[in-house]
Design a protein around this motif. Structure first.
Motif, mmCIF file in Angstrom:
data_model
loop_
_atom_site.group_PDB
_atom_site.id
_atom_site.type_symbol
_atom_site.label_atom_id
_atom_site.label_comp_id
_atom_site.label_asym_id
_atom_site.label_seq_id
_atom_site.Cartn_x
_atom_site.Cartn_y
_atom_site.Cartn_z
ATOM 1 N N ASN A 85 -4.985 -14.422 -3.211
ATOM 2 C CA ASN A 85 -4.613 -14.065 -1.848
ATOM 3 C C ASN A 85 -3.143 -14.392 -1.576
ATOM 4 N N LYS A 86 -2.730 -15.547 -2.063
ATOM 5 C CA LYS A 86 -1.334 -15.954 -1.889
ATOM 6 C C LYS A 86 -0.391 -14.933 -2.542
ATOM 7 N N ASN A 87 -0.837 -14.378 -3.643
ATOM 8 C CA ASN A 87 -0.003 -13.406 -4.358
ATOM 9 C C ASN A 87 -0.186 -11.965 -3.880
ATOM 10 N N GLY A 88 -0.978 -11.788 -2.830
ATOM 11 C CA GLY A 88 -1.115 -10.449 -2.238
ATOM 12 C C GLY A 88 -1.963 -9.480 -3.030
ATOM 13 N N VAL A 89 -2.751 -9.994 -3.973
ATOM 14 C CA VAL A 89 -3.568 -9.121 -4.834
ATOM 15 C C VAL A 89 -4.693 -8.462 -4.040
ATOM 16 N N GLN A 90 -4.963 -7.191 -4.355
ATOM 17 C CA GLN A 90 -6.123 -6.484 -3.796
ATOM 18 C C GLN A 90 -7.161 -6.357 -4.903
ATOM 19 N N LEU A 91 -8.429 -6.400 -4.546
ATOM 20 C CA LEU A 91 -9.479 -6.366 -5.565
ATOM 21 C C LEU A 91 -10.403 -5.161 -5.388
#
Ligand code: IPE
Ligand code: IPE
Ligand code: MG
Length: 223
Positions: A85-91
């Protein structure tokens, strides 16, 4: 830089065997590679990363190994959610997720929800995924929608849509095969095969794959 990188993460068992460890230790070490590769993809501006984690054929392994892989997946999602989340990743996931154990589906949903407002790397996990099955499902879904069966409609009904086709596919553990991964989407994908087993695939190996990609001349059938 490739926009979309797909990876066949193979060789965990061999990595463990070489060290006299149980297979599950290989899968655990492989989870560390996933962590590193996802982080680097974000740093390097790769837009989408699609990882082959469990195939429709992998159910034929021992019940203990399947259980171990599912538990590892759930634990890893839980442990990494904050950092992702901190790195802005989408799953996202591809494959028939409904057949996964309930505890895995729950963890996937929680993580996906947590990350749903992010705008960084699109991380797609292929779970209970088979390329042929995906094509069959896409054709059926096009027909169901009353659409003609064309390359355009099939592409649009694939689970990977609306992602672009992968530019680069990395195949670890030295096998020269697609193992039923992204069969449709890989029509013009550049393939990098490395003999490195997945748990040893880290920054240096990722960089080599990207350098290899940059040396390729993509022709798409043109003269
Ligand atoms: C990849 O490693 C992980 C999965 C397919 C789930 P393997 O478990 O296939 O490792 P090898 O091929 O036996 O070395
Ligand atoms: C490919 O690994 C599938 C995944 C990485 C999930 P496998 O170990 O299942 O592939 P094969 O059997 O060597 O082709
Ligand atoms: Mg294997």
């Amino acid at each position: 830089m490739p926009r979309h990188v797909a990876i066949i993460m193979d060789g965990n068992g061999r990595w463990a065997k070489e060290r006299g460890y149980p297979r599950l230790m290989g899968h655990r070490a492989g989870a560390e590679s996933v962590r590193e590769v996802v982080r680097l993809a974000g740093e390097w501006g790769i837009e989408a990363l699609t990882l082959y984690a469990f195939s429709t054929e992998n159910w034929s392994r021992s019940a203990a190994e399947v259980r171990g892989l599912m538990t590892l997946l759930a634990h890893t999602l839980r442990r990494e959610a904050k950092e992702l989340n901190k790195n802005g990743v989408q799953l996202r996931t591809i494959g028939r997720a409904e057949a996964l154990p309930a505890f895995v589906r729950k963890e996937l949903k929680q993580t996906r929800d947590l990350l749903s407002n992010n705008r960084g790397v699109v991380l797609t996990l292929a779970l209970n995924y088979g390329g042929r099955q995906e094509i069959v499902d896409a054709v059926q879904s096009a027909l169901h929608a009353g659409e003609p069966v064309t390359e355009e409609t099939i592409s649009r009904h694939l689970q990977t849509a609306p992602l672009p086709d992968p530019d680069l596919m990395i195949r670890t553990s030295g096998e020269f095969r697609l193992s039923n991964f992204l069969l449709w989407q890989a029509a013009y994908t550049e393939i990098h095969v490395t003999s490195t087993n997945w748990p040893d695939f880290r920054r240096e190996q990722f960089l080599s794959a990207l350098l290899d990609y940059q040396r390729r001349e993509r022709r798409f059938g043109r003269a």
